[in-house]
Structure formats: structure tokens, C-alpha cells
Write a protein that holds these residues in place. Structure first.
Motif, PDB file in Angstrom:
ATOM      1  N   LYS A 180      -9.634 -40.401  20.556  1.00 34.94           N
ATOM      2  CA  LYS A 180      -8.506 -41.161  20.014  1.00 34.94           C
ATOM      3  C   LYS A 180      -7.308 -40.293  19.651  1.00 34.94           C
ATOM      4  CE  LYS A 180     -11.680 -44.586  18.050  1.00 34.94           C
ATOM      5  NZ  LYS A 180     -11.451 -45.599  19.086  1.00 34.94           N
ATOM      6  N   GLY A 181      -7.536 -38.984  19.433  1.00 35.80           N
ATOM      7  CA  GLY A 181      -6.439 -38.101  19.055  1.00 35.80           C
ATOM      8  C   GLY A 181      -6.292 -37.989  17.559  1.00 35.80           C
ATOM      9  N   VAL A 182      -5.136 -37.504  17.103  1.00 35.03           N
ATOM     10  CA  VAL A 182      -4.864 -37.357  15.672  1.00 35.03           C
ATOM     11  C   VAL A 182      -4.564 -38.739  15.096  1.00 35.03           C
ATOM     12  CG1 VAL A 182      -3.385 -36.309  13.925  1.00 35.03           C
ATOM     13  CG2 VAL A 182      -3.970 -35.018  15.980  1.00 35.03           C
ATOM     14  N   VAL A 183      -5.438 -39.203  14.212  1.00 35.30           N
ATOM     15  CA  VAL A 183      -5.309 -40.558  13.678  1.00 35.30           C
ATOM     16  C   VAL A 183      -4.907 -40.563  12.210  1.00 35.30           C
ATOM     17  CG1 VAL A 183      -6.990 -41.480  15.321  1.00 35.30           C
ATOM     18  CG2 VAL A 183      -7.773 -40.676  13.083  1.00 35.30           C
ATOM     19  N   LEU A 184      -4.893 -39.402  11.570  1.00 35.35           N
ATOM     20  CA  LEU A 184      -4.527 -39.369  10.155  1.00 35.35           C
ATOM     21  C   LEU A 184      -3.772 -38.087   9.852  1.00 35.35           C
ATOM     22  CD1 LEU A 184      -6.559 -40.476   7.103  1.00 35.35           C
ATOM     23  CD2 LEU A 184      -5.743 -38.111   7.139  1.00 35.35           C
ATOM     24  N   CYS A 185      -2.674 -38.227   9.133  1.00 39.98           N
ATOM     25  CA  CYS A 185      -1.878 -37.082   8.666  1.00 39.98           C
ATOM     26  C   CYS A 185      -1.372 -37.427   7.273  1.00 39.98           C
ATOM     27  CB  CYS A 185      -0.715 -36.806   9.626  1.00 39.98           C
ATOM     28  SG  CYS A 185       0.352 -35.438   9.113  1.00 39.98           S
ATOM     29  N   GLU A 186      -2.000 -36.851   6.272  1.00 40.04           N
ATOM     30  CA  GLU A 186      -1.698 -37.195   4.885  1.00 40.04           C
ATOM     31  C   GLU A 186      -1.520 -35.934   4.050  1.00 40.04           C
ATOM     32  OE1 GLU A 186      -1.440 -40.098   3.152  1.00 40.04           O
ATOM     33  OE2 GLU A 186      -1.938 -41.557   4.707  1.00 40.04           O
ATOM     34  N   PRO A 187      -0.650 -35.980   3.025  1.00 36.80           N
ATOM     35  CA  PRO A 187      -0.504 -34.835   2.121  1.00 36.80           C
ATOM     36  C   PRO A 187      -1.811 -34.539   1.380  1.00 36.80           C
ATOM     37  CG  PRO A 187       1.316 -36.372   1.851  1.00 36.80           C
ATOM     38  CD  PRO A 187       0.301 -37.056   2.717  1.00 36.80           C
ATOM     39  N   SER A 188      -2.062 -33.261   1.127  1.00 33.88           N
ATOM     40  CA  SER A 188      -3.269 -32.846   0.392  1.00 33.88           C
ATOM     41  C   SER A 188      -3.010 -32.956  -1.109  1.00 33.88           C
ATOM     42  CB  SER A 188      -3.642 -31.404   0.756  1.00 33.88           C
ATOM     43  OG  SER A 188      -3.692 -31.231   2.141  1.00 33.88           O
ATOM     44  N   VAL A 189      -2.866 -34.188  -1.578  1.00 35.62           N
ATOM     45  CA  VAL A 189      -2.552 -34.439  -2.984  1.00 35.62           C
ATOM     46  C   VAL A 189      -3.476 -35.542  -3.503  1.00 35.62           C
ATOM     47  CG1 VAL A 189      -0.758 -35.010  -4.664  1.00 35.62           C
ATOM     48  CG2 VAL A 189      -0.139 -33.853  -2.540  1.00 35.62           C
ATOM     49  N   VAL A 190      -3.955 -35.366  -4.722  1.00 38.19           N
ATOM     50  CA  VAL A 190      -4.817 -36.353  -5.362  1.00 38.19           C
ATOM     51  C   VAL A 190      -4.275 -36.633  -6.755  1.00 38.19           C
ATOM     52  CG1 VAL A 190      -7.151 -36.864  -6.195  1.00 38.19           C
ATOM     53  CG2 VAL A 190      -6.838 -35.566  -4.079  1.00 38.19           C
ATOM     54  N   ALA A 191      -4.123 -37.922  -7.087  1.00 33.32           N
ATOM     55  CA  ALA A 191      -3.721 -38.332  -8.439  1.00 33.32           C
ATOM     56  C   ALA A 191      -4.963 -38.814  -9.166  1.00 33.32           C
ATOM     57  CB  ALA A 191      -2.670 -39.428  -8.376  1.00 33.32           C
ATOM     58  N   THR A 239      -1.126 -30.403   3.961  1.00 33.81           N
ATOM     59  CA  THR A 239      -1.413 -31.620   4.716  1.00 33.81           C
ATOM     60  C   THR A 239      -2.805 -31.560   5.311  1.00 33.81           C
ATOM     61  OG1 THR A 239       0.942 -31.678   5.336  1.00 33.81           O
ATOM     62  CG2 THR A 239      -0.529 -33.146   6.534  1.00 33.81           C
ATOM     63  N   VAL A 240      -3.476 -32.710   5.339  1.00 34.05           N
ATOM     64  CA  VAL A 240      -4.760 -32.849   6.024  1.00 34.05           C
ATOM     65  C   VAL A 240      -4.537 -33.714   7.263  1.00 34.05           C
ATOM     66  CG1 VAL A 240      -7.098 -33.771   5.908  1.00 34.05           C
ATOM     67  CG2 VAL A 240      -6.126 -32.610   3.930  1.00 34.05           C
ATOM     68  N   LEU A 241      -4.969 -33.196   8.421  1.00 33.74           N
ATOM     69  CA  LEU A 241      -4.911 -33.959   9.654  1.00 33.74           C
ATOM     70  C   LEU A 241      -6.330 -34.155  10.167  1.00 33.74           C
ATOM     71  CD1 LEU A 241      -2.239 -31.832   9.754  1.00 33.74           C
ATOM     72  CD2 LEU A 241      -1.763 -33.265  11.739  1.00 33.74           C
ATOM     73  N   VAL A 242      -6.614 -35.358  10.668  1.00 33.44           N
ATOM     74  CA  VAL A 242      -7.946 -35.673  11.186  1.00 33.44           C
ATOM     75  C   VAL A 242      -7.821 -36.125  12.629  1.00 33.44           C
ATOM     76  CG1 VAL A 242     -10.008 -37.101  10.942  1.00 33.44           C
ATOM     77  CG2 VAL A 242      -8.796 -36.305   8.906  1.00 33.44           C
ATOM     78  N   TYR A 243      -8.611 -35.495  13.483  1.00 36.33           N
ATOM     79  CA  TYR A 243      -8.668 -35.830  14.905  1.00 36.33           C
ATOM     80  C   TYR A 243      -9.999 -36.532  15.168  1.00 36.33           C
ATOM     81  CZ  TYR A 243      -8.510 -35.089  20.004  1.00 36.33           C
ATOM     82  OH  TYR A 243      -8.502 -35.260  21.370  1.00 36.33           O
ATOM     83  N   VAL A 299     -10.999 -31.590  11.674  1.00 38.32           N
ATOM     84  CA  VAL A 299     -10.205 -31.642  10.440  1.00 38.32           C
ATOM     85  C   VAL A 299      -9.411 -30.354  10.274  1.00 38.32           C
ATOM     86  CG1 VAL A 299     -10.259 -31.862   7.929  1.00 38.32           C
ATOM     87  CG2 VAL A 299     -11.884 -33.156   9.328  1.00 38.32           C
ATOM     88  N   ASP A 300      -8.108 -30.512  10.106  1.00 40.95           N
ATOM     89  CA  ASP A 300      -7.248 -29.408   9.684  1.00 40.95           C
ATOM     90  C   ASP A 300      -7.049 -29.564   8.191  1.00 40.95           C
ATOM     91  OD1 ASP A 300      -5.358 -27.481   9.199  1.00 40.95           O
ATOM     92  OD2 ASP A 300      -3.746 -28.453  10.330  1.00 40.95           O
ATOM     93  N   LEU A 301      -7.859 -28.857   7.416  1.00 43.74           N
ATOM     94  CA  LEU A 301      -7.841 -28.968   5.954  1.00 43.74           C
ATOM     95  C   LEU A 301      -6.776 -28.024   5.414  1.00 43.74           C
ATOM     96  CD1 LEU A 301      -9.348 -30.387   3.599  1.00 43.74           C
ATOM     97  CD2 LEU A 301     -10.842 -28.389   3.500  1.00 43.74           C
TER      98      LEU A 301
END
Length: 340
Positions: free
Chosen positions: A24-35, A16-20, A10-12
Motif C-alpha cells: 500500500k505504500g506510506v499510509v501514515l505520517c504523523e508528528p511524534s507528539v503525545v498529549a 515524525t513517525v511514518l508507517v509503510y 516504521v520510520d520512528l
């Protein structure tokens, strides 16, 4: 879904948060935002869906970034965000609690490290190993840092910039400053207020930075229409901003960044300095993509500087190399020491 993840990196990041996922490699790349609901603190949206709400929510909903300047600013929200992202890559239920390698900025405090580790455990990780971001960035950029030779890596994230000299699988010296992509955006917001009496939002400032932004006096000479609210009349207003104006807006931050790099270079042992001069400075992170920044750093330091391939995902891919190539111990030590 990607099946049951037993090893994740995890690149926290602040932006942006990226999950490896191992294999499988990097499977998730999402902004570090919560509503979330302002009163009940019920989470309503996470990631890209929440980012679209920034500056556009009604009074009872707030879109926040739970990480600021590379560290956790809101523990509970960070935990909820991590748990949601882990579920996306592991399935609806974390039946197999994954082993996790997670990155932290260089020179963070013990309290800040503990907060990251506890958030990861509460989010569903079985064990957590923390790796400094410059090490992961170097691995993700494809550098062989296990040899007795010097490498310099500059990782410019959303909230922090890590400058490190690496050799023999470890950090020889490093410096971390609270300057990153978010600070560039804030500088553009301030500039628009001072020069045009125009109030713009974070997303608009980021769009300006990406579209026409420039760090140095180069050939980029573009312009973009910026819409916001006139601070004098309170009415909507549109102005045109150029690349030269963005350079002026971020010039102090670029100068501070270059000063930090030069300070690290001045403290570097001479043999490693010679290696860095030969190999150049590797730049990673989304903030490193500011147009012309590599040229400015090269001019200021006299050392060649270049962007790594896909700089945004370098840190996440570095955690992947740790997962794929080395056994992750159940401790907080820099696992790269095992390369020796």
C-alpha cells in the motif's frame, strides 16, 4: 482503515513517525507528539492533534515528544504512540500481529536498540527487524547499493544526522551526530532571545526555519514577522527576522555538520571516494530541506550534493523496499545482506 497489516515498516523519527504498509505504500505520517494528563499520565491525543497543543496546554495537560535525538526518551509513551499508530493502519484490534521493519540511527548503543525493539514488540509487532537509517534512506532514494560501488547518504532527521558510505549492500563507514531539525529550531529560539529579548516557541521557530530559513549565502532574502513574549516587559511583541539572520543563527550547526561529512570523506577508501565524486552526495530527511544546505555541503566538500525525491519519506520507503523485495528474517541482522 487500511485492512489488516501483516508487514509494516516504521520510520520512528524524533519529529515524525511514518508507517509503510506492504502493498500500500506510506499510509501514515504523523508528528511524534503525545498529549497526556500530567498526574495520571492518561494519553489524551497523539500525532497532529497533540502537536497543535505544543505550548498551548493548561497546567494539568502536557504535550511531549517521547523521542529525543533519535532515541527513546520516554519508553511508556513511545509504546503507547506506536500502538496507536499501528491501530490506525491495522484496525481497532491487532488480530494479526504484524512483522515490522523499524529504522534506527547509525551507531546507536545496544541499550538503545533493545529499547526500540521492546517498544515495538509491546506495541503489537510479532517480530522486529532493525535496519540502520542510512541503508533505508539509500533504498528509499532509489540507489542501487548492492553493487561494488560507493554511495554517500546524509540523512538529516529531527534529532540526528547520519552520514554513511555504502557499498555491496552494507555500511562501509558511518558517523552519527546529534544535530537535526530540532537543533536548528533551538538555535533560532536562542538567537531571538539574545538579539531581540524575545521568547518564542518551538512551532514558531520551525515556521521561521521553513519560511525564510537559509543555510548559506545565496539569493534567498526574505523576511517574516515573529510574535512572542518580550523578556524585559513580559508583554507580547512582534519583530521582523530575515533570511540572513536565520543563516547567522544556524551557522555553527551547519559548520559542525560539514565537518562531520568531511571527516567521513577523509576516511573513505580512495576507490569509493572516486565513486562518490562521480555520483554525488544524496541528502534525505526533513532537515535536509533547509534552503541552500545542499549548496553549502557541495562548496565545503567539493562533491556535488542533491536532495532525494520526497526526502521526508525516504527512510519509510526504504523499509518498504525491504518488505516488498526481500524476506525479513526473525532477527536483528541487517536484512540487506541477503542481497549478496
Amino acid at each position: 482503515m487500511f485492512g489488516w497489516a501483516t508487514d509494516v515498516g516504521v520510520d520512528l523519527g524524533t519529529a515524525t513517525v511514518l508507517v509503510y504498509v506492504k502493498g500500500k505504500g506510506v499510509v501514515l505520517c504523523e508528528p511524534s507528539v503525545v498529549a497526556m494528563h500530567r498526574d495520571t499520565r492518561q494519553v489524551l491525543a497523539i500525532g497532529e492533534e497533540a502537536r497543535r497543543m505544543l505550548g498551548r496546554t493548561p497546567g494539568n495537560i502536557v504535550a511531549i515528544r517521547p523521542l529525543r535525538e533519535g532515541v527513546i526518551a520516554d519508553y511508556d509513551v513511545t509504546e503507547a504512540m506506536l500502538k496507536a499508530f499501528l491501530r490506525r493502519v491495522s484496525g481497532p484490534r491487532l488480530l494479526a500481529r504484524p512483522r515490522m521493519v523499524i529504522c534506527i540511527p547509525a551507531n546507536v548503543t545496544t541499550v538503545e536498540k533493545r529499547a526500540v525493539m521492546e517498544a515495538a514488540i509491546e506495541a503489537g509487532a510479532r517480530t522486529v527487524t532493525m535496519v540502520e537509517e542510512p541503508l533505508a534512506a539509500a533504498l528509499g532514494a532509489g540507489l542501487d547499493i548492492t553493487q561494488p560501488a560507493g554511495h554517500m547518504v546524509i540523512d538529516i532527521g529531527g534529532g540526528t544526522t547520519d552520514v554513511a558510505v555504502l557499498s555491496l549492500g552494507g555500511v562501509v563507514l558511518s558517523e552519527s551526530i546529534r544535530i537535526g531539525g530540532d537543533k536548528f529550531d533551538e538555535a533560532i529560539v536562542r538567537y531571538m532571545k539574545m538579539k531581540y529579548n524575545l521568547l518564542i516557541g518551538e512551532r514558531t521557530a520551525e515556521e521561521v526555519k521553513i519560511t525564510v530559513g537559509s543555510a548559506g549565502c545565496d539569493s534567498r532574502n526574505e523576511s517574516i514577522e515573529v510574535r512572542g513574549r518580550d523578556l524585559m516587559s513580559g508583554l507580547p511583541k512582534t519583530v521582523t527576522i530575515t533570511s540572513a539572520e536565520v543563516r547567522e543563527a544556524v551557522s555553527e550547526l551547519v559548520t559542525s555538520l560539514c565537518d562531520t561529512i568531511k571527516a567521513v570523506l577523509e576516511a573513505t577508501p580512495p576507490e569509493l571516494s572516486a565513486d562518490i565524486q562521480e555520483r554525488g552526495i544524496v541528502m534525505t530527511g526533513g532537515g535536509a530541506m533547509l534552503h541552500g544546505l545542499d549548496q553549502v555541503i557541495a562548496q565545503e566538500t567539493g562533491v556535488p550534493a542533491y536532495l532525494a525525491d520526497d526526502p521526508v519519506s525516504c527512510v519509510a520507503r526504504g523499509t518498504g523496499r525491504v518488505l516488498e523485495e526481500f524476506e525479513v528474517e526473525d532477527n536483528h541482522l541487517v536484512v540487506l545482506r541477503k542481497l549478496m
